[in-house]
Design a protein around this motif. Structure first.
Motif, PDB file in Angstrom:
ATOM      1  N   CYS A  41       0.834  -1.206   0.000  1.00  0.00           N
ATOM      2  CA  CYS A  41       0.000   0.000   0.000  1.00  0.00           C
ATOM      3  C   CYS A  41       0.867   1.254   0.000  1.00  0.00           C
ATOM      4  O   CYS A  41       0.572   2.234  -0.702  1.00  0.00           O
ATOM      5  N   GLU A  42       1.938   1.237   0.764  1.00  0.00           N
ATOM      6  CA  GLU A  42       2.840   2.386   0.807  1.00  0.00           C
ATOM      7  C   GLU A  42       3.526   2.596  -0.543  1.00  0.00           C
ATOM      8  O   GLU A  42       3.696   3.723  -1.009  1.00  0.00           O
ATOM      9  N   ILE A  43       3.920   1.508  -1.178  1.00  0.00           N
ATOM     10  CA  ILE A  43       4.532   1.586  -2.512  1.00  0.00           C
ATOM     11  C   ILE A  43       3.553   2.228  -3.494  1.00  0.00           C
ATOM     12  O   ILE A  43       3.915   3.130  -4.273  1.00  0.00           O
ATOM     13  N   LEU A  44       2.314   1.783  -3.454  1.00  0.00           N
ATOM     14  CA  LEU A  44       1.312   2.294  -4.389  1.00  0.00           C
ATOM     15  C   LEU A  44       1.039   3.778  -4.153  1.00  0.00           C
ATOM     16  O   LEU A  44       0.909   4.555  -5.109  1.00  0.00           O
ATOM     17  N   LYS A  45       0.968   4.186  -2.911  1.00  0.00           N
ATOM     18  CA  LYS A  45       0.704   5.595  -2.606  1.00  0.00           C
ATOM     19  C   LYS A  45       1.847   6.485  -3.099  1.00  0.00           C
ATOM     20  O   LYS A  45       1.617   7.585  -3.612  1.00  0.00           O
ATOM     21  N   LYS A  46       3.071   6.005  -2.971  1.00  0.00           N
ATOM     22  CA  LYS A  46       4.214   6.782  -3.469  1.00  0.00           C
ATOM     23  C   LYS A  46       4.216   6.830  -4.998  1.00  0.00           C
ATOM     24  O   LYS A  46       4.554   7.849  -5.600  1.00  0.00           O
ATOM     25  N   ALA A  47       3.861   5.720  -5.635  1.00  0.00           N
ATOM     26  CA  ALA A  47       3.823   5.687  -7.103  1.00  0.00           C
ATOM     27  C   ALA A  47       2.725   6.598  -7.647  1.00  0.00           C
ATOM     28  O   ALA A  47       2.905   7.259  -8.671  1.00  0.00           O
ATOM     29  N   ILE A  48       1.605   6.632  -6.951  1.00  0.00           N
ATOM     30  CA  ILE A  48       0.498   7.474  -7.391  1.00  0.00           C
ATOM     31  C   ILE A  48       0.730   8.926  -6.993  1.00  0.00           C
ATOM     32  O   ILE A  48       0.331   9.849  -7.699  1.00  0.00           O
ATOM     33  N   GLY A  49       1.411   9.121  -5.856  1.00  0.00           N
ATOM     34  CA  GLY A  49       1.719  10.475  -5.402  1.00  0.00           C
ATOM     35  C   GLY A  49       0.682  11.044  -4.459  1.00  0.00           C
ATOM     36  O   GLY A  49       0.605  12.261  -4.260  1.00  0.00           O
ATOM     37  N   VAL A  50      -0.117  10.164  -3.856  1.00  0.00           N
ATOM     38  CA  VAL A  50      -1.180  10.586  -2.937  1.00  0.00           C
ATOM     39  C   VAL A  50      -1.119   9.706  -1.690  1.00  0.00           C
ATOM     40  O   VAL A  50      -1.054   8.477  -1.799  1.00  0.00           O
ATOM     41  N   SER A  51      -1.151  10.326  -0.521  1.00  0.00           N
ATOM     42  CA  SER A  51      -1.009   9.564   0.726  1.00  0.00           C
ATOM     43  C   SER A  51      -2.333   9.135   1.336  1.00  0.00           C
ATOM     44  O   SER A  51      -2.375   8.256   2.192  1.00  0.00           O
ATOM     45  N   ASN A  52      -3.433   9.753   0.901  1.00  0.00           N
ATOM     46  CA  ASN A  52      -4.736   9.464   1.514  1.00  0.00           C
ATOM     47  C   ASN A  52      -5.684   8.774   0.538  1.00  0.00           C
ATOM     48  O   ASN A  52      -6.846   9.153   0.382  1.00  0.00           O
ATOM     49  N   LEU A  53      -5.181   7.763  -0.139  1.00  0.00           N
ATOM     50  CA  LEU A  53      -5.959   7.064  -1.164  1.00  0.00           C
ATOM     51  C   LEU A  53      -6.476   5.740  -0.616  1.00  0.00           C
ATOM     52  O   LEU A  53      -5.747   4.996   0.044  1.00  0.00           O
ATOM     53  N   ASP A  54      -7.755   5.435  -0.893  1.00  0.00           N
ATOM     54  CA  ASP A  54      -8.326   4.140  -0.499  1.00  0.00           C
ATOM     55  C   ASP A  54      -7.858   3.070  -1.483  1.00  0.00           C
ATOM     56  O   ASP A  54      -8.112   3.175  -2.692  1.00  0.00           O
ATOM     57  N   ILE A  55      -7.189   2.057  -0.949  1.00  0.00           N
ATOM     58  CA  ILE A  55      -6.631   0.986  -1.783  1.00  0.00           C
ATOM     59  C   ILE A  55      -7.079  -0.360  -1.231  1.00  0.00           C
ATOM     60  O   ILE A  55      -7.006  -0.603  -0.029  1.00  0.00           O
ATOM     61  N   VAL A  56      -7.543  -1.219  -2.118  1.00  0.00           N
ATOM     62  CA  VAL A  56      -7.863  -2.600  -1.750  1.00  0.00           C
ATOM     63  C   VAL A  56      -6.936  -3.513  -2.542  1.00  0.00           C
ATOM     64  O   VAL A  56      -6.933  -3.479  -3.779  1.00  0.00           O
TER      65      VAL A  56
END
Length: 540
Positions: free
Chosen positions: A270-285
């Motif tokens: 999840c942390e990897i994905l948030k950094k790749a997307i550039g957003v820290s408050n994203l809902d990820i499943v």
């Protein structure tokens, strides 16, 4: 322990295994397919289907269903590189998108010249259920949660021990032949002690994260199939799965520094994905996390007596170009009709040796091309090669075996451009015809039996075909092509003589897998004797 006999035992229920099952059934050969997992694939892999593979699915009557399943990804095209998803510049994105649209239009026009089918994007998680349903409708014998424990061969067949992983019940299966479609880590290949060649892992090790997230504020539907993320902390690639809210992200890891797949927990991913997307408050499943490696590996032999390797068990290649699963499906297509011919006593078992001769060459060619593409991407940042045509690699290779009758004037086959002109060993050329009031491709007449194409005045060939077919017990369909005849040339098409490089008195024999077995450009003084000799040479 239960004992059962089946003509063919297929080990592995992925794309290669299921395609094997469907084509064996089409050729009236019974089988048992076993798969150790509990069902079809749950992780999106192998998303690209080449036009040649779609031609194969067209033969099975599945092209329309697969085309429908691929619709969400129909307009996905090209690639773009950005720091993060959030950093995408809408204006630059539109410019890049327009450029990709132009390239895509040219690419599709090139496909339409050589095939009735277009490529499609349909991940394994969507494609396998379609193939499974078709197999069930054909009364196929398929068992999931069932694993091969061991097997032995003798001169007459294969004895395998299988186990139901849920109940622990063991069973002895006796089969005439065994198809190993059990993947890159094939236990069957290891048992045969067939070595492999190739450069091994050449593009690194990766974690593939399958997840759900709403990225609509950054990306609109139908844009790029591959988005390279240049952020050095999470360098990788984002790929859409459903053109809406499901994605896969490839991120590298380095085993030489002690990293392993076990280090990639859901939290870390999840942390990897948030950094790749550039957003820290994203809902990820996160749905699943899968390790993989870009590797090059080819078995030195695809046959061990009564055992045949297909798909990743036979060859492993990097995903560049999208050739991997397509090559495996074409393995199955090549092998099935040969097994059927031998088991129906229409051919000598020697015919089965041509499976290795033909498919090993095609797999080596394709694997090298995919690997070279990867090196080009890594070193130069481009995904094209000048020395070999992508379309030619897809469908332009030429088989050389005893199941092909060479021409006296046979010249070296080129792979830097596509040559589909009726030459023995190549896929039969596509052209549109009118047949029984419908517009069809020449390829629509091929797939179940041998086919003989002739000119419109084909009474001698038709008589010869009927007599040879009856004598050998091998069905042969014959079609006269011309402005009159069984198949009428379309006015906007070249003549069949021009497309197949024959005169009006010539004839072309095509195998059930769509490859030209023999051609005579001129007429024959004794068509019966000639055709009998040709069919005997190909099959016996």
């Amino acid at each position: 322990m239960i004992h059962k006999h089946v003509p063919v035992l297929i080990v592995g229920g992925g794309l290669s295994g299921l395609t094997s099952a469907l084509f064996l059934a089409r050729h009236n050969v019974d089988y048992l397919l076993i798969e150790k997992h509990t069902g079809t694939a749950i992780h999106p892999k192998a998303g690209g289907i080449t036009f040649r593979t779609m031609e194969i699915f067209r033969q099975l009557g599945l092209e329309a269903a697969i085309r429908t399943a691929s619709e969400p990804l129909d307009n996905i095209r090209g690639r773009i590189a950005v720091e993060t998803i959030k950093s995408i510049d809408p204006e630059k994105l539109e410019t890049a998108e327009n450029s990709q649209k132009a390239l895509e239009k040219e690419r599709i026009e090139n496909f339409e010249k050589v095939s009735p089918s277009k490529p499609a994007s349909c991940y394994q998680i969507e494609l396998e259920p379609i193939l499974l349903q078709a197999a069930k409708e054909g009364k196929g014998h398929i068992r999931y949660n069932t694993e091969l424990i061991e097997y032995q061969q003798d001169d007459l067949g294969v004895t395998a021990t299988i186990i139901n992983r849920e109940t622990g019940t063991k069973e002895k299966i006796r089969s005439d032949y065994l198809i190993a479609a059990d993947g890159a880590k094939s236990t069957i290949r290891q048992h045969t002690k067939i070595p492999t060649t190739g450069r091994g892992v050449i593009g690194g090790h990766y974690i593939n994260i399958y997840f759900q997230a709403d990225l609509s504020r950054f990306l609109k539907p139908s844009q790029f199939g591959w988005i390279q993320i240049l952020n050095p902390e999470v360098f990788g690639a984002l790929i859409t799965v459903n053109n809406r809210d499901e994605w896969i992200y490839h991120v590298a890891y380095n085993p030489s520094t002690g990293e392993s797949p076990e280090d990639f927990s859901e939290e870390r991913c999840c942390e990897i994905l948030k950094k790749a997307i550039g957003v820290s408050n994203l809902d990820i499943v996160i749905f699943s996390i899968l390790p993989w490696a870009a590797a090059e590996q080819t078995a030195t032999r695809f046959q061990d007596s009564r055992v045949f390797l297909i798909g990743d068990a036979a060859h492993l290649m990097p995903p560049t170009g999208g050739f991997g699963s397509n090559t495996g499906i074409q393995d199955a297509h090549n092998l099935a009709w040969k097994l059927a011919a031998v088991m129906h006593k229409q051919a000598h078992p020697r015919l089965l040796q041509t499976y290795h001769n033909e498919r090993h060459y095609a797999a080596e060619l394709t694997t090298k091309y995919a690997s070279d593409l990867l090196f080009n991407v890594i070193k130069k940042g481009v995904s094209t090669l000048n020395s070999m045509d992508h379309t030619a690699v897809t469908v332009g290779y030429k088989y050389n075996s005893t199941a092909i009758i060479k021409e006296n004037s046979d010249t070296p086959h080129r792979m830097d451009q596509l040559e589909l002109n009726g030459r023995p060993g190549t896929r039969a050329p596509h052209m549109w015809l009118k047949y029984q009031g419908k517009r069809i491709s020449t390829l629509d007449l091929i797939g179940e039996n041998f086919v003989l194409f002739t000119g419109k005045d084909n009474s001698l060939w038709r008589t010869a075909t009927r007599n040879v077919s009856s004598h050998l017990g091998v069905p042969i369909n014959v079609y006269g092509i011309g402005l009159q005849g069984d198949c009428v040339e379309c006015e906007d098409e070249d003549s069949w003589e021009a497309v197949y490089d024959v005169t009006s008195q010539g004839a072309v024999l095509i195998r059930p897998d769509g490859f030209v077995a023999w051609r005579t450009k001129e007429g024959e003084s004794n068509p019966h004797l000639t055709l009998k000799q040709v069919m005997t040479s190909v099959l016996w």
